[in-house]
Design a protein around this motif. Structure first.
Motif, short mmCIF file in Angstrom:
data_model
loop_
_atom_site.label_atom_id
_atom_site.label_comp_id
_atom_site.label_asym_id
_atom_site.label_seq_id
_atom_site.Cartn_x
_atom_site.Cartn_y
_atom_site.Cartn_z
N TYR A 9 46.72 11.30 27.90
CA TYR A 9 45.53 11.89 28.51
C TYR A 9 45.18 11.05 29.73
O TYR A 9 44.68 9.93 29.60
N ARG A 10 45.48 11.57 30.91
CA ARG A 10 45.41 10.78 32.13
C ARG A 10 44.16 11.08 32.96
O ARG A 10 43.59 12.15 32.87
N GLY A 11 43.80 10.12 33.79
CA GLY A 11 42.67 10.31 34.70
C GLY A 11 41.94 9.03 35.03
O GLY A 11 41.41 8.87 36.12
N HIS A 12 41.88 8.08 34.09
CA HIS A 12 41.13 6.84 34.34
C HIS A 12 41.90 5.94 35.29
O HIS A 12 43.13 5.85 35.25
N ARG A 13 41.14 5.22 36.12
CA ARG A 13 41.72 4.32 37.11
C ARG A 13 41.54 2.85 36.75
O ARG A 13 41.80 1.98 37.56
N ASP A 14 41.07 2.57 35.55
CA ASP A 14 40.94 1.19 35.08
C ASP A 14 41.05 1.21 33.56
O ASP A 14 41.21 2.27 32.95
N GLY A 15 40.97 0.03 32.95
CA GLY A 15 41.15 -0.07 31.51
C GLY A 15 40.19 0.83 30.74
O GLY A 15 39.05 1.05 31.15
N GLY A 25 43.94 1.74 25.79
CA GLY A 25 44.16 0.34 26.09
C GLY A 25 43.78 -0.03 27.49
O GLY A 25 43.35 0.81 28.30
N PHE A 26 43.98 -1.32 27.79
CA PHE A 26 43.63 -1.81 29.11
C PHE A 26 44.69 -1.47 30.14
O PHE A 26 44.59 -1.84 31.30
N ASP A 27 45.75 -0.75 29.74
CA ASP A 27 46.75 -0.25 30.67
C ASP A 27 46.37 1.10 31.25
O ASP A 27 47.19 1.76 31.88
N ARG A 28 45.12 1.55 30.99
CA ARG A 28 44.57 2.82 31.48
C ARG A 28 45.10 4.02 30.71
O ARG A 28 44.80 5.16 31.05
N GLN A 29 45.90 3.79 29.68
CA GLN A 29 46.49 4.89 28.94
C GLN A 29 45.62 5.31 27.75
O GLN A 29 45.03 4.47 27.08
N VAL A 30 45.60 6.61 27.50
CA VAL A 30 45.03 7.19 26.29
C VAL A 30 46.14 8.04 25.68
O VAL A 30 46.63 8.98 26.31
N LEU A 31 46.58 7.69 24.47
CA LEU A 31 47.74 8.32 23.86
C LEU A 31 47.36 9.04 22.57
O LEU A 31 46.51 8.57 21.81
N GLY A 32 48.02 10.17 22.33
CA GLY A 32 47.82 10.94 21.10
C GLY A 32 49.06 10.85 20.22
O GLY A 32 50.19 10.94 20.71
#
Length: 488
Positions: free
Chosen positions: A149-155, A470-477
């Motif tokens: 789930y993408r979109g954030h530009r920071d952690g 996580g702080f890598d900006r990733q949100v995973l399902g």
């Protein structure tokens, strides 16, 4: 042993301290240190711009050195884990060899030396112990990566699943925004931009389309989560702004992210603002009935608010250091607060005179505590241990889960009572409610998180039932399937 020593020095005392101090308060980009500022509204008055830029560069070099050393150490740790697995396989082979040996003729009773008798006793003990342990096999399980789930530009500090239908996930990020995503498509449905600092937590109302977020700007906001799930024909690509703040490699990552980022509704102001703290709000949560909310802050206090009027009902004091988390009971008027003072507290608002219980068992800051069924609370700490407590006997934990790294915001599945434990070493460990290990989510150079996992959250009956950020900006399902023992 050297591997663990390096991890403690580089990660826990270095990168972890810099990132948490900076990002919870400011939410600036991960490669630009800002130790000279405590909040976004504080400027470095009187400092020459050249000197300030030089300090930024120096801190940037320091953090990159920490990252390099930590990455090398993680590689060594993975090699150690692989060797341990080989040792376990070898041990199993030895056990099978012993089992296959013929039983000696007891009638002849040959004479044996003391050393031979001792060795026989040890071998017999190992075989019998192995047979006993094998009877407690872990349930069959599978862990499958589904989508990101993408979109954030920071952690991203926290991920949560809504309680109302249709289910969506909410994310809180150091980029000053919170987002709502469709679970099934990964599309961003709503972006909230009302905070002036890092958004450190996000929680959904128990029965209304409302969201509560806490931020480094010392405010908690209540805003609407009403969204419309788009059809495939409504998906329109958009491009993020502000790329001038990124270096070359990060721009390449953002270009890749843009391929999956879509236009979404932007909400810029809250329905209600909760104030009263004089420090960063690290977390905020709804009380069970939804008419009150509780906030936890670095000012060492928690505040109980009336969410309809915004008034302060009660200020909770007692912790000796900054608070790190707050979690409300899903059905009772109770809440737990965690602190850097190595304790967490249970606040019971059911009686006319509020009751407070202090849980002491960790040796480093307590970073998370959540309620589970059967009157249990699971806590996690920087001391690499998660502890399971019974609220009916709070003097000592009933089980302890040993982890490989510092623990962040964990989650317990209501249906299966499986505990998901996110760690600083990029892994997520899974255990049952009694503390028995089930496994961990797969992680490789192509799959999984590349920096510390900050939060996890279980969903209900959906194809994707576990979410990590996580702080890598990733949100995973992920899809986690576990077969109960009685169905083996």
């Amino acid at each position: 042993m050297p591997v663990e020593g390096i991890t403690k020095t580089t990660k826990s005392k270095g990168v972890r301290m810099i990132r948490r101090h900076r990002s919870h308060t400011e939410g600036t980009h991960t490669d630009r240190p800002s130790m000279s500022r405590y909040r976004d509204d504080v400027e470095t008055d009187g400092m020459p711009s050249a000197l300030r830029d030089r300090l930024y560069d120096l801190f940037g070099q320091i953090e990159k050195e920490f990252d390099t050393l930590y990455t090398a150490n993680i590689t060594l740790q993975e090699r150690v884990d692989a060797l341990n697995e080989k040792i376990e396989v070898s041990s199993t082979s030895d056990k099978q060899l012993v089992d296959s040996q013929d039983t000696p003729d007891l009638g002849s009773k040959p004479k044996r030396s003391a050393s031979q008798i001792s060795q026989k006793i040890k071998t017999t003990y190992k075989v019998s112990t192995s047979k006993i342990v094998s009877s407690f096999r872990a349930p069959t399980s599978s862990f499958t990566y589904v989508r990101d789930y993408r979109g954030h530009r920071d952690g991203v500090w926290e991920v949560k699943v809504s309680k109302s239908d249709p289910h969506v996930i909410g994310t809180a990020s150091a980029d000053h925004t919170a987002r709502l995503f469709s679970i099934e498509t990964g599309i961003c449905l709503l972006r909230y931009t009302g905070h002036q600092g890092s958004v450190n937590s996000i929680r959904f109302h128990p029965n209304k389309d409302l969201v509560l977020t806490g931020s480094g700007d010392e405010r908690a906001h209540i805003w609407s989560s009403q969204v419309t799930l788009p059809t495939h024909g409504e998906v329109v690509k958009s491009h993020s702004s502000g790329e001038d703040d990124l270096d070359g490699s990060e721009k390449e990552e953002m270009m890749e992210d843009q391929d999956q980022v879509t236009d979404c509704v932007t909400q810029r102001s809250p329905l209600m603002e909760l104030s009263g703290h004089v420090g960063v709000i690290i977390a905020a949560d709804w009380m069970a009935e939804g008419t009150q909310a509780i906030t936890a802050s670095w000012d060492r206090t928690a505040i109980l608010h009336d969410t309809e009027s915004g008034e302060i009902i009660n200020t909770l004091t007692g912790h000796d250091q900054e608070l790190t988390e707050v979690e409300a009971h899903p059905s009772q008027r109770m809440a737990v607060t965690c602190s850097k003072d190595t304790t967490f507290r249970l606040w019971d608002f059911r009686a006319p005179a509020m009751l407070v219980n202090v849980f002491q068992g960790h040796t480093q800051p307590v970073t998370t505590a959540v309620f589970a069924s059967n009157d249990r609370v699971i806590s996690g700490s920087d001391d690499r241990r998660a502890k399971i407590w019974d609220l009916r006997n709070m003097r000592s934990p009933i089980a302890t889960i040993q982890c490989d790294s510092a623990i962040n915001r964990l989650s317990v599945c209501d249906a299966t009572q499986i505990i998901a434990i996110p760690q600083d070493n990029r892994h997520v460990k899974l255990c049952d409610i009694n503390g028995n290990r089930i496994g961990r989510l797969p992680r490789s150079s192509r799959q999984g998180h590349t920096r510390m996992v900050t939060s996890v959250s279980w969903a209900g009956d959906t194809s994707t039932n576990l979410f990590t950020c996580g702080f890598d900006r990733q949100v995973l399902g992920w899809q986690v399937w576990i077969q109960p023992k009685d169905k083996e």
